[in-house]
Design an enzyme around this catalytic site. Structure first.
Site, mmCIF file in Angstrom:
data_model
loop_
_atom_site.group_PDB
_atom_site.id
_atom_site.type_symbol
_atom_site.label_atom_id
_atom_site.label_comp_id
_atom_site.label_asym_id
_atom_site.label_seq_id
_atom_site.Cartn_x
_atom_site.Cartn_y
_atom_site.Cartn_z
ATOM 1 N N GLY A 45 0.836 -1.188 0.000
ATOM 2 C CA GLY A 45 0.000 0.000 0.000
ATOM 3 C C GLY A 45 0.875 1.243 0.000
ATOM 4 N N CYS A 46 0.441 2.279 0.678
ATOM 5 C CA CYS A 46 1.200 3.527 0.765
ATOM 6 C C CYS A 46 2.635 3.263 1.178
ATOM 7 C CB CYS A 46 0.534 4.450 1.782
ATOM 8 S SG CYS A 46 1.519 5.880 2.251
ATOM 9 N N PHE A 47 3.595 3.671 0.352
ATOM 10 C CA PHE A 47 4.969 3.352 0.704
ATOM 11 C C PHE A 47 5.483 4.164 1.877
ATOM 12 C CE2 PHE A 47 6.110 5.574 -3.605
ATOM 13 C CZ PHE A 47 5.786 6.840 -3.107
ATOM 14 N N ALA A 50 4.599 1.606 4.496
ATOM 15 C CA ALA A 50 5.360 0.372 4.316
ATOM 16 C C ALA A 50 6.812 0.564 4.719
ATOM 17 C CB ALA A 50 5.254 -0.105 2.877
#
Length: 211
Positions: A45-47, A50
């Site tokens: 998902g959203c880095f 992450a």
């Protein structure tokens, strides 16, 4: 919408930033790497999230935000979010195998995401926010498949996170790197507003990797 507003603010702020600021941030990311360091590649998902969550795992040396799995070389962030390149937001992870095995790393990674969501992660919706584990060699593929199968048993057959073949990784723009560390208040608002930790507790219970 939350993320789009935050990104707009971030872009405005970065226009006033100096090259020295970018260099300082890059220097702070550099940490000594063990001679036997290995690499993993995950899409979670959203880095921003992450990268932050994976770097909190003992044995991880560094995570770099970027893109993987698409059809275009060296894509930019706006290309990816507009769609059509096929890339997922991803993190390239450097880890110390003397401290954590690849299989353990995958298991920890799975508990930082909602692997039952095929449409994105939390408030970030769309193909670029889908999750995946990119196996960089046959051993990684076997260990990743075992970790996903275990998660699927725990989550009663609902896991949709795939194990994919190795893919080129392209680092995202400098202003995305270490976003959570460099912008703790803004990132905290994003994470709460997106409902990430609440959802992780719903999915994983006591095993959730919340922060």
């Amino acid at each position: 919408m939350i993320r789009k507003l935050m990104l707009a603010a971030l872009l405005l702020a970065s226009c006033g930033g100096s090259n020295a600021d970018t260099a300082d941030a890059a220097a702070q990311r550099r940490t000594p790497r063990p001679a036997n360091a290995q690499t993993a590649l995950f899409a979670g998902g959203c880095f921003w999230s992450a990268e932050r969550d994976v770097e909190a795992i003992p044995g991880v040396v560094e995570a770099v935000s970027g893109f993987a799995g698409g059809r275009v070389a060296n894509p930019g962030y706006m290309q990816v979010v507009r769609g059509g390149t096929g890339h997922l937001e991803a993190v390239q992870v450097t880890y110390d195998p003397a401290r954590i095995s690849y299989g353990q790393l995958v298991r920890r990674f799975l508990r930082t995401i909602d692997p039952t969501d095929s449409g994105g992660q939390y408030c970030d919706r769309g193909p670029s926010y889908q999750t995946a584990i990119f196996a960089l060699n046959p051993t990684q593929r076997r260990e990743a498949q075992a970790a996903v199968a275990e998660a699927n048993r725990i989550l009663r057959g609902r896991v949709v996170t795939p194990v994919r073949a190795a893919a080129p990784f392209y680092a995202a723009e400098a202003y995305h790197q270490d976003y959570a560390r460099r912008n703790p208040a803004a990132y905290g608002r994003y994470r709460v507003g997106c409902g990430k930790d609440a959802r992780l507790r719903q999915v994983w219970g006591a095993q959730a990797a919340t922060h």
